[in-house]
Design an enzyme around this catalytic site. Structure first.
Site, mmCIF file in Angstrom:
data_model
loop_
_atom_site.group_PDB
_atom_site.id
_atom_site.type_symbol
_atom_site.label_atom_id
_atom_site.label_comp_id
_atom_site.label_asym_id
_atom_site.label_seq_id
_atom_site.Cartn_x
_atom_site.Cartn_y
_atom_site.Cartn_z
ATOM 1 N N ARG A 134 -13.867 22.134 22.988
ATOM 2 C CA ARG A 134 -14.153 20.862 23.602
ATOM 3 C C ARG A 134 -15.749 20.303 23.200
ATOM 4 N NH1 ARG A 134 -11.541 22.691 28.121
ATOM 5 N NH2 ARG A 134 -10.168 21.104 29.185
ATOM 6 N N LYS A 159 -14.086 22.952 31.761
ATOM 7 C CA LYS A 159 -13.444 21.718 32.539
ATOM 8 C C LYS A 159 -12.815 22.536 34.126
ATOM 9 C CE LYS A 159 -11.961 16.840 32.082
ATOM 10 N NZ LYS A 159 -10.902 16.399 31.421
ATOM 11 N N HIS A 227 -13.841 15.169 18.654
ATOM 12 C CA HIS A 227 -12.307 15.294 19.992
ATOM 13 C C HIS A 227 -11.689 15.088 18.847
ATOM 14 C CE1 HIS A 227 -11.488 16.990 23.673
ATOM 15 N NE2 HIS A 227 -10.678 15.824 23.937
ATOM 16 N N ARG A 230 -10.020 18.727 18.321
ATOM 17 C CA ARG A 230 -9.106 19.593 18.721
ATOM 18 C C ARG A 230 -8.263 19.089 19.222
ATOM 19 N NH1 ARG A 230 -10.163 21.844 24.237
ATOM 20 N NH2 ARG A 230 -8.785 20.790 26.092
ATOM 21 N N HIS A 253 -6.022 23.567 29.585
ATOM 22 C CA HIS A 253 -5.386 22.124 30.303
ATOM 23 C C HIS A 253 -5.185 22.488 31.369
ATOM 24 C CE1 HIS A 253 -4.391 19.609 26.719
ATOM 25 N NE2 HIS A 253 -5.837 19.033 27.284
ATOM 26 N N TYR A 262 1.065 15.938 22.599
ATOM 27 C CA TYR A 262 0.719 16.446 21.442
ATOM 28 C C TYR A 262 1.986 16.064 20.483
ATOM 29 C CZ TYR A 262 -4.169 17.576 22.756
ATOM 30 O OH TYR A 262 -5.259 17.390 23.127
#
Length: 284
Positions: A134, A159, A227, A230, A253, A262
């Site tokens: 990120r 995150k 982003h 990524r 994640h 994806y």
């Protein structure tokens, strides 16, 4: 009590909950803008002020996702910092569009890197695409986070305050070495990409501005952010046969549902044969 008192308490509340510096910055700016818009004593703010501010944001160019982030910050401010009960049914979150993220193709990414003449920017772009970082993670990277022996990168306090490792590509390592030889960053805390006068890290805006500049130089007319690199990392890994659970861990994640987007982007069915076609061939 003045606005500054409540803003300071807001930051204290976030620090007590170990919110990341990025989240503190986003929530702090969101609440400050809300207070400036309302122009009322904090003690007199209510749901109607939040509704009016939300409608104001909807008339701007902000995305629904960004508006929901503003709302989350304001909810935290009322519920935690002010310790006030609110009727959240009067402040609904916006239903976000489920548009697929736009990504650059492999050819476009190669073109971008070929035309980028700034070693610092090239290293940043290579990290976003080669390691799936990120932008906030790139800005926070420290020199000691790059492990060239194990060919991996340590991502700290990402995150939701999670640490993880992701892969380091050989190409990216070469770009990082070129950057190091050219810039020799000397930040007191070891930031890999320091910003103005080595006092802070490079900003996310500076990174996205650099991407916009070099996309133009490369002749790529796409409105994408850092982003998107990524997203391309995850999509191209999936196309190359990497299982989605490994990609989930590399991206950091929390839920596999965030990674399954994806599956819609990757061209995983390019070599598949429809059963209808097999049926027709059998009939012959």
């Amino acid at each position: 009590m003045g606005t500054n008192y409540y803003l300071e308490k807001l930051y204290q509340d976030m620090r007590l909950r170990s919110y990341s510096e990025h989240t503190q910055d986003v929530y702090g700016r969101a609440v400050r803008k809300f207070l400036n818009f309302s122009r009322k004593p904090v003690e007199k703010l209510n749901e109607q002020d939040v509704r009016a501010y939300t409608l104001h944001l909807m008339e701007s160019s902000l995305s629904k996702c960004s508006i929901n982030t503003y709302q989350a910050a304001i909810r935290f401010f009322f519920g935690v910092t002010l310790n006030r009960a609110m009727n959240y049914l009067q402040m609904p979150r916006l239903k976000e569009d489920k548009d697929l993220p736009e990504i650059l193709s492999r050819e476009e990414i190669a073109q971008l890197l070929d035309h980028c003449e700034n070693p610092k920017h090239k290293a940043i772009f290579a990290l976003a695409y080669g390691s799936g970082l990120r932008v906030s993670e790139i800005c926070a990277l420290r020199v000691q986070d790059i492990d060239s022996k194990q060919m991996r990168i340590f991502v700290r306090n990402s995150k939701r305050n999670k640490d993880r490792y992701t892969i380091l590509s050989q190409q990216c390592l070469e770009f990082l070495r070129d950057y190091w030889r050219s810039f020799r960053p000397r930040h007191p805390e070891g930031l890999l990409f320091p910003g103005w006068r080595n006092l802070t890290s490079i900003t996310e805006k500076a990174v996205n501005d650099a991407l916009k500049k070099w996309l133009g130089v490369a002749g790529i007319s796409r409105r994408v952010s850092i982003h998107s690199l990524r997203h391309a990392f995850a999509t191209h890994l999936l196309e190359d046969g990497t299982d989605i659970f490994t990609i989930k861990e590399l991206l950091g994640h929390s839920s596999i549902s965030s990674t399954t987007v994806y599956l819609h982007l990757a061209n995983v069915g390019a070599n598949l044969v429809s059963p209808a076609d097999r049926l027709c061939s059998n009939e012959r």
